[in-house]
Design an enzyme around this catalytic site. Structure first.
Site, PDB file in Angstrom:
ATOM      1  N   THR A   1     -20.260  22.805  15.134  1.00 56.32           N
ATOM      2  CA  THR A   1     -19.727  21.532  15.626  1.00 56.32           C
ATOM      3  C   THR A   1     -18.813  21.726  16.826  1.00 56.32           C
ATOM      4  OG1 THR A   1     -19.843  20.622  13.399  1.00 56.32           O
ATOM      5  CG2 THR A   1     -18.406  19.477  14.926  1.00 56.32           C
TER       6      THR A   1
ATOM      7  N   GLY B   1     -14.401  25.875   9.629  1.00 55.32           N
ATOM      8  CA  GLY B   1     -13.395  26.411   8.724  1.00 55.32           C
ATOM      9  C   GLY B   1     -13.123  27.882   9.009  1.00 55.32           C
TER      10      GLY B   1
ATOM     11  N   GLU C   1     -21.086  18.970   6.845  1.00 51.47           N
ATOM     12  CA  GLU C   1     -22.462  19.382   6.577  1.00 51.47           C
ATOM     13  C   GLU C   1     -23.447  18.246   6.762  1.00 51.47           C
ATOM     14  OE1 GLU C   1     -22.637  22.693   6.335  1.00 51.47           O
ATOM     15  OE2 GLU C   1     -24.616  22.087   7.005  1.00 51.47           O
TER      16      GLU C   1
HETATM   17  C1  8Z2 Z   1     -10.967  20.170   0.948  1.00 50.70           C
HETATM   18  C2  8Z2 Z   1     -11.969  21.106   0.995  1.00 50.70           C
HETATM   19  C3  8Z2 Z   1     -12.941  20.718   2.062  1.00 50.70           C
HETATM   20  C4  8Z2 Z   1     -14.388  21.087   1.639  1.00 50.70           C
HETATM   21  C5  8Z2 Z   1     -15.231  21.288   2.822  1.00 50.70           C
HETATM   22  C6  8Z2 Z   1     -16.372  22.170   2.428  1.00 50.70           C
HETATM   23  C7  8Z2 Z   1     -16.812  23.031   3.523  1.00 50.70           C
HETATM   24  C8  8Z2 Z   1     -17.351  22.262   4.688  1.00 50.70           C
HETATM   25  C9  8Z2 Z   1     -18.374  23.060   5.380  1.00 50.70           C
HETATM   26  C10 8Z2 Z   1     -18.944  22.298   6.475  1.00 50.70           C
HETATM   27  C11 8Z2 Z   1     -19.732  22.881   7.353  1.00 50.70           C
HETATM   28  C12 8Z2 Z   1     -20.320  22.096   8.396  1.00 50.70           C
HETATM   29  O1  8Z2 Z   1     -20.076  20.905   8.543  1.00 50.70           O
HETATM   30  S1  8Z2 Z   1     -21.406  22.956   9.407  1.00 50.70           S
HETATM   31  C13 8Z2 Z   1     -22.022  21.777  10.522  1.00 50.70           C
HETATM   32  C14 8Z2 Z   1     -22.915  20.755   9.801  1.00 50.70           C
HETATM   33  N1  8Z2 Z   1     -23.572  19.964  10.744  1.00 50.70           N
HETATM   34  C15 8Z2 Z   1     -24.654  19.243  10.452  1.00 50.70           C
HETATM   35  O2  8Z2 Z   1     -25.106  19.200   9.320  1.00 50.70           O
HETATM   36  C16 8Z2 Z   1     -25.299  18.547  11.639  1.00 50.70           C
HETATM   37  C17 8Z2 Z   1     -26.154  17.393  11.144  1.00 50.70           C
HETATM   38  N2  8Z2 Z   1     -27.192  17.121  12.114  1.00 50.70           N
HETATM   39  C18 8Z2 Z   1     -28.464  17.649  11.949  1.00 50.70           C
HETATM   40  O3  8Z2 Z   1     -28.771  18.387  10.992  1.00 50.70           O
HETATM   41  C19 8Z2 Z   1     -29.475  17.272  12.990  1.00 50.70           C
HETATM   42  O4  8Z2 Z   1     -28.860  16.967  14.231  1.00 50.70           O
HETATM   43  C20 8Z2 Z   1     -30.309  16.019  12.522  1.00 50.70           C
HETATM   44  C21 8Z2 Z   1     -29.388  14.847  12.203  1.00 50.70           C
HETATM   45  C22 8Z2 Z   1     -31.126  16.405  11.281  1.00 50.70           C
HETATM   46  C23 8Z2 Z   1     -31.246  15.609  13.644  1.00 50.70           C
HETATM   47  O5  8Z2 Z   1     -31.921  16.759  14.089  1.00 50.70           O
HETATM   48  P1  8Z2 Z   1     -32.999  16.606  15.247  1.00 50.70           P
HETATM   49  O6  8Z2 Z   1     -32.509  15.647  16.241  1.00 50.70           O
HETATM   50  O7  8Z2 Z   1     -33.349  17.955  15.708  1.00 50.70           O
HETATM   51  O8  8Z2 Z   1     -34.240  16.055  14.433  1.00 50.70           O
HETATM   52  P2  8Z2 Z   1     -34.827  14.597  14.413  1.00 50.70           P
HETATM   53  O9  8Z2 Z   1     -35.262  14.235  15.795  1.00 50.70           O
HETATM   54  O10 8Z2 Z   1     -33.927  13.666  13.681  1.00 50.70           O
HETATM   55  O11 8Z2 Z   1     -36.104  14.862  13.488  1.00 50.70           O
HETATM   56  C24 8Z2 Z   1     -37.161  15.657  14.029  1.00 50.70           C
HETATM   57  C25 8Z2 Z   1     -37.894  16.271  12.857  1.00 50.70           C
HETATM   58  O12 8Z2 Z   1     -37.155  17.374  12.352  1.00 50.70           O
HETATM   59  C26 8Z2 Z   1     -37.004  17.251  10.936  1.00 50.70           C
HETATM   60  N3  8Z2 Z   1     -35.775  17.904  10.553  1.00 50.70           N
HETATM   61  C27 8Z2 Z   1     -34.533  17.636  10.979  1.00 50.70           C
HETATM   62  N4  8Z2 Z   1     -33.662  18.485  10.419  1.00 50.70           N
HETATM   63  C28 8Z2 Z   1     -34.381  19.305   9.611  1.00 50.70           C
HETATM   64  C29 8Z2 Z   1     -34.040  20.384   8.743  1.00 50.70           C
HETATM   65  N5  8Z2 Z   1     -32.777  20.792   8.580  1.00 50.70           N
HETATM   66  N6  8Z2 Z   1     -35.026  20.993   8.088  1.00 50.70           N
HETATM   67  C30 8Z2 Z   1     -36.305  20.585   8.220  1.00 50.70           C
HETATM   68  N7  8Z2 Z   1     -36.708  19.554   9.021  1.00 50.70           N
HETATM   69  C31 8Z2 Z   1     -35.729  18.928   9.704  1.00 50.70           C
HETATM   70  C32 8Z2 Z   1     -36.976  15.756  10.712  1.00 50.70           C
HETATM   71  O13 8Z2 Z   1     -37.279  15.457   9.356  1.00 50.70           O
HETATM   72  C33 8Z2 Z   1     -38.063  15.295  11.675  1.00 50.70           C
HETATM   73  O14 8Z2 Z   1     -39.290  15.551  11.062  1.00 50.70           O
HETATM   74  P3  8Z2 Z   1     -40.529  14.511  11.408  1.00 50.70           P
HETATM   75  O15 8Z2 Z   1     -40.125  13.176  10.877  1.00 50.70           O
HETATM   76  O16 8Z2 Z   1     -41.695  15.106  10.667  1.00 50.70           O
HETATM   77  O17 8Z2 Z   1     -40.664  14.530  12.905  1.00 50.70           O
HETATM   78  C1  FAD Z   2     -13.364  19.370   6.212  1.00 50.36           C
HETATM   79  C2  FAD Z   2     -14.405  19.634   7.275  1.00 50.36           C
HETATM   80  C3  FAD Z   2     -14.914  20.920   7.409  1.00 50.36           C
HETATM   81  C4  FAD Z   2     -15.854  21.194   8.406  1.00 50.36           C
HETATM   82  N1  FAD Z   2     -16.303  22.484   8.555  1.00 50.36           N
HETATM   83  C5  FAD Z   2     -17.177  22.759   9.543  1.00 50.36           C
HETATM   84  C6  FAD Z   2     -17.631  24.104   9.743  1.00 50.36           C
HETATM   85  O1  FAD Z   2     -17.221  25.019   9.037  1.00 50.36           O
HETATM   86  N2  FAD Z   2     -18.495  24.360  10.765  1.00 50.36           N
HETATM   87  C7  FAD Z   2     -18.958  23.363  11.591  1.00 50.36           C
HETATM   88  O2  FAD Z   2     -19.747  23.647  12.499  1.00 50.36           O
HETATM   89  N3  FAD Z   2     -18.563  22.058  11.421  1.00 50.36           N
HETATM   90  C8  FAD Z   2     -17.687  21.755  10.417  1.00 50.36           C
HETATM   91  N4  FAD Z   2     -17.281  20.453  10.245  1.00 50.36           N
HETATM   92  C9  FAD Z   2     -17.724  19.409  11.174  1.00 50.36           C
HETATM   93  C10 FAD Z   2     -18.769  18.500  10.552  1.00 50.36           C
HETATM   94  O3  FAD Z   2     -19.988  19.155  10.410  1.00 50.36           O
HETATM   95  C11 FAD Z   2     -18.910  17.253  11.446  1.00 50.36           C
HETATM   96  O4  FAD Z   2     -17.707  16.548  11.388  1.00 50.36           O
HETATM   97  C12 FAD Z   2     -20.059  16.378  10.983  1.00 50.36           C
HETATM   98  O5  FAD Z   2     -21.287  16.998  11.265  1.00 50.36           O
HETATM   99  C13 FAD Z   2     -20.031  14.998  11.655  1.00 50.36           C
HETATM  100  O6  FAD Z   2     -20.103  15.114  13.051  1.00 50.36           O
HETATM  101  P1  FAD Z   2     -18.957  14.424  13.938  1.00 50.36           P
HETATM  102  O7  FAD Z   2     -17.675  14.756  13.330  1.00 50.36           O
HETATM  103  O8  FAD Z   2     -19.217  14.783  15.365  1.00 50.36           O
HETATM  104  O9  FAD Z   2     -19.174  12.860  13.741  1.00 50.36           O
HETATM  105  P2  FAD Z   2     -20.249  12.000  14.578  1.00 50.36           P
HETATM  106  O10 FAD Z   2     -21.559  12.656  14.547  1.00 50.36           O
HETATM  107  O11 FAD Z   2     -19.644  11.660  15.892  1.00 50.36           O
HETATM  108  O12 FAD Z   2     -20.325  10.699  13.658  1.00 50.36           O
HETATM  109  C14 FAD Z   2     -19.384   9.683  13.797  1.00 50.36           C
HETATM  110  C15 FAD Z   2     -20.001   8.429  13.258  1.00 50.36           C
HETATM  111  O13 FAD Z   2     -21.160   8.110  14.052  1.00 50.36           O
HETATM  112  C16 FAD Z   2     -22.260   7.850  13.193  1.00 50.36           C
HETATM  113  N5  FAD Z   2     -23.516   8.327  13.739  1.00 50.36           N
HETATM  114  C17 FAD Z   2     -23.724   9.459  14.436  1.00 50.36           C
HETATM  115  N6  FAD Z   2     -25.024   9.603  14.717  1.00 50.36           N
HETATM  116  C18 FAD Z   2     -25.666   8.547  14.160  1.00 50.36           C
HETATM  117  C19 FAD Z   2     -27.025   8.132  14.085  1.00 50.36           C
HETATM  118  N7  FAD Z   2     -28.016   8.861  14.604  1.00 50.36           N
HETATM  119  N8  FAD Z   2     -27.307   6.978  13.420  1.00 50.36           N
HETATM  120  C20 FAD Z   2     -26.318   6.261  12.854  1.00 50.36           C
HETATM  121  N9  FAD Z   2     -25.004   6.590  12.886  1.00 50.36           N
HETATM  122  C21 FAD Z   2     -24.700   7.721  13.536  1.00 50.36           C
HETATM  123  C22 FAD Z   2     -21.955   8.677  11.956  1.00 50.36           C
HETATM  124  O14 FAD Z   2     -22.627   8.102  10.860  1.00 50.36           O
HETATM  125  C23 FAD Z   2     -20.483   8.602  11.822  1.00 50.36           C
HETATM  126  O15 FAD Z   2     -20.120   7.482  11.058  1.00 50.36           O
HETATM  127  C24 FAD Z   2     -16.320  20.161   9.257  1.00 50.36           C
HETATM  128  C25 FAD Z   2     -15.829  18.854   9.104  1.00 50.36           C
HETATM  129  C26 FAD Z   2     -14.881  18.588   8.112  1.00 50.36           C
HETATM  130  C27 FAD Z   2     -14.358  17.188   7.971  1.00 50.36           C
END
Ligand code: 8Z2
Ligand code: FAD
Length: 572
Positions: free
Chosen positions: A53, A92, A335
């Protein structure tokens, strides 16, 4: 992970080393690279962060700005943060704890961008923990909860890493800069799928903790008069208290069983993927995204219901409930933000619906979409029969998926582009996806209680809990079931009266059901939820330790209150 939901002490936290950094090596590194880094990570000889992120992008991974540009003359990648918004933000442990990070960056080679890939970058010296040259690090500041954990920022100023630091299990860059495609571009996202799956268990454990605290406290706390002249009853005797807590208790069990299914699914599908069969990836992504979104949202709301059910003491940090709520609230955003994740599930459902319309027989968690009759079959149903309840949830979900998909088709027939039609139906799509996940959780709960190897007396209790969870869902969303006449008003009334009966039936087993989570006091960290029930003595001891009680008259009296009182008295 339950401990992670409580605040971690000391300004450092290696939660993400275990749940994100190390699994990323396991899932995305070649065998060669695992030999180099996996044991170091497992032995905590290095500490890592998962740096994906950025300040400007979290959800839209394809929009990440950090670059990894291949330099064939030195066979290195140059990692760079080209803008302020490309600063890695939130990971984190990134700010103060980690000395390595897997950095998600846009891969450039031979002038072409191949999208986000993971790179191993050392960010701090192993000698003195100072940031490596070109790396700027820091903590992002206080958050809603878990301030014992450092969530950090990182900027990279043309930091050079060897070509071999690109995690190359799926995609590769050869020494001459040739890019070798992965079997699926989404394999770079596989660790997010894994982590979302683990969030289902984190949600279950958090809700189990909250219900343990609230149920035990509700047996200790006596309040008011149920009958004039009688002793104050345990607050758990009030039906309203049971209505608040028992559906959360049932959900904790439901999510615990759903996480078993998720873990089993993840294992078998990734096993097939290891052999090159990618067919299960789409279902795995849709299921993990939907379950993560649904269970974390219900859990966060449920923990707050438990907090309110404990009155004032629930609002005190002594209860452990505010910290649990803060942790669960984080799971709704981290996530993959819940709305975006549920839309991913909706995308899969719309695709499957179209396939079933074209005559394809659906399988897996969407099989019911092609099997469920579109026309309602009204009539007196046995609303205490689990099969009837599962069928009702599947009918509701199938109807809502069909409705959202047809609405979208209608918009496109009016000439709207697919993306615009999607956006204008996205609220319907979200509700349909939620109904789909809800029906999966109910079906899985019912199948588990009918097949799990337990004593029949335990099965009877779990069956009551499953009925309670399902009946609560039907009464809370009655409109969805009434809409096409699949359930009648009489069915809903029957569901309500069965639900009341289930509350009374679960009451005698409530304490045993929370004790069964076997959560030690050290994990619960709650004066209200103590196993020994000695709440009041420990509440007083806890309060006496408050920093404000270090002195009898606080220094603020002399600084502010005393002069203020004096000047007011002088005016009398
Ligand atoms: C207190 C204690 C605190 C507790 C806190 C605990 C610890 C916290 C730890 C946190 C860690 C983090 O946050 S780490 C960072 C986490 N970040 C995220 O999760 C990011 C979320 N965003 C995404 O994953 C992606 O951007 C997503 C939204 C899926 C969109 O991806 P794309 O634009 O590439 O894909 P799209 O255009 O939407 O879709 C294209 C095609 O790809 C497929 N596709 C998309 N993602 C896919 C995937 N993962 N696996 C398979 N297929 C996938 C779709 O189904 C579509 O399939 P077709 O329909 O067949 O075409
Ligand atoms: C406690 C905590 C721990 C974390 N740990 C990690 C870590 O270890 N590593 C890491 O990489 N990240 C980490 N993150 C970040 C986390 O993965 C992001 O905050 C999360 O993916 C959301 O992205 P953003 O914060 O940019 O919000 P945004 O993506 O900007 O979203 C903001 C708002 O816009 C809306 N929005 C965005 N896109 C769309 C769409 N396509 N359609 C409709 N609505 C939409 C969302 O629903 C949301 O309400 C952590 C976050 C927290 C809070």
């Amino acid at each position: 992970m339950a401990a992670a939901l409580q605040t971690l002490g000391g300004g450092i936290g290696i939660t993400l080393h275990w749940i994100a950094f190390t699994p990323t090596i396991e899932q995305q590194a070649t065998e060669e690279q695992k030999k180099k880094w996996l044991k170091l990570a497992q032995d905590v000889a290095i500490v890592g962060a998962y740096a994906q992120t950025e300040m400007g992008h979290g959800t839209f991974v394809r929009g990440l700005e950090t670059t990894a540009t291949y330099d064939p003359s030195t066979q290195e990648f140059v990692i760079n943060s080209p803008t302020l918004t490309s600063t890695k933000w939130w990971p984190g442990g990134l700010g103060k704890t980690a000395n390595h990070a897997t950095v998600m960056a846009q891969l450039y080679t031979r002038g072409k961008c191949y999208g986000p890939h993971n790179f191993m970058v050392q960010i701090r010296s192993l000698e003195n923990h100072q940031p490596c040259p070109g790396v700027t690090l820091g903590d992002i500041g206080p958050k809603m909860e878990s301030n014992g954990n450092d969530n950090g920022f990182a900027r990279f100023d043309h930091v050079r890493i060897p070509r071999e630091n690109m995690l190359m299990k799926f995609a590769r860059v050869e020494a001459d800069g040739t890019y070798v495609q992965p079997p699926s571009s989404k394999l770079a996202y596989s660790n997010m799928v894994y982590l979302r799956g683990t969030f289902v268990m984190s949600a279950a454990q958090a809700l189990a903790s909250a219900t343990t605290i609230a149920v035990r406290y509700s047996c200790v706390r006596r309040q008011s008069e149920m009958k004039p002249g009688e002793p104050e009853p345990q607050i758990l005797e009030y039906q309203t208290q049971q209505y608040k807590l028992f559906p959360q208790l049932a959900a904790a069990y439901a999510f615990w069983f759903a996480s078993w299914f998720m873990t089993q699914q993840h294992g078998s599908i990734t096993g097939s993927m290891e052999k090159g069969d990618m067919s299960g990836l789409a279902e795995l992504h849709a299921l993990s995204a939907g379950l993560k979104s649904y269970t974390t949202a219900v859990t966060a709301r449920g923990i707050d219901v438990c907090r309110m059910a404990c009155g004032g003491h629930g609002y005190s940090h002594a209860s452990g409930l505010p910290a649990l709520f803060g942790g669960a609230a984080a799971l709704c955003t981290a996530e993959g933000e819940n709305t975006v994740m549920m839309l991913q599930t909706a995308r899969y459902l719309v695709k499957c619906f179209a396939q079933s319309q074209a005559g394809k027989r659906l399988t897996g968690t969407v099989a019911y979409l092609s099997a469920v009759q579109p026309s309602p079959v009204a009539g007196n149903r046995n609303m205490s029969d689990l099969g009837t309840l599962v069928a009702a949830f599947q009918h509701r979900a199938a109807r809502m998926v069909r409705h959202a998909a047809m609405q979208m088709q209608g918009e496109m027939q009016k000439g709207k582009a697919r993306e615009d039609a999607w956006n204008s139906c996205s609220v319907l799509l979200i509700k349909a996806a939620e109904a789909h996940v809800h029906s999966f959780v109910v079906r899985n709960f019912a199948e588990t209680v009918q097949t799990v190897e337990v004593d029949e007396s335990v099965r009877a209790v779990l069956t009551s809990l499953c009925q309670l969870y399902s009946l609560y869902g039907i009464t809370e969303h009655a409109g969805d079931f009434l809409k096409d006449g699949y359930l009648t008003g009489r069915d809903i009334d029957a569901a309500s009266s069965h639900l009341s009966a289930m509350l009374a039936r679960v009451r005698p087993d409530a304490v045993a059901l929370v004790d069964a989570f076997d959560l030690h006091d050290k994990i619960l960290r709650s004066v209200l939820g103590r196993y020994d029930g000695r709440v009041y003595e420990h509440l007083y001891e806890w309060a006496k330790k408050s920093p404000l009680n270090k002195s009898e008259v606080h220094e603020s009296y002399y600084k502010y209150l005393q002069p203020f009182l004096k000047s007011n008295r002088a005016k009398l």
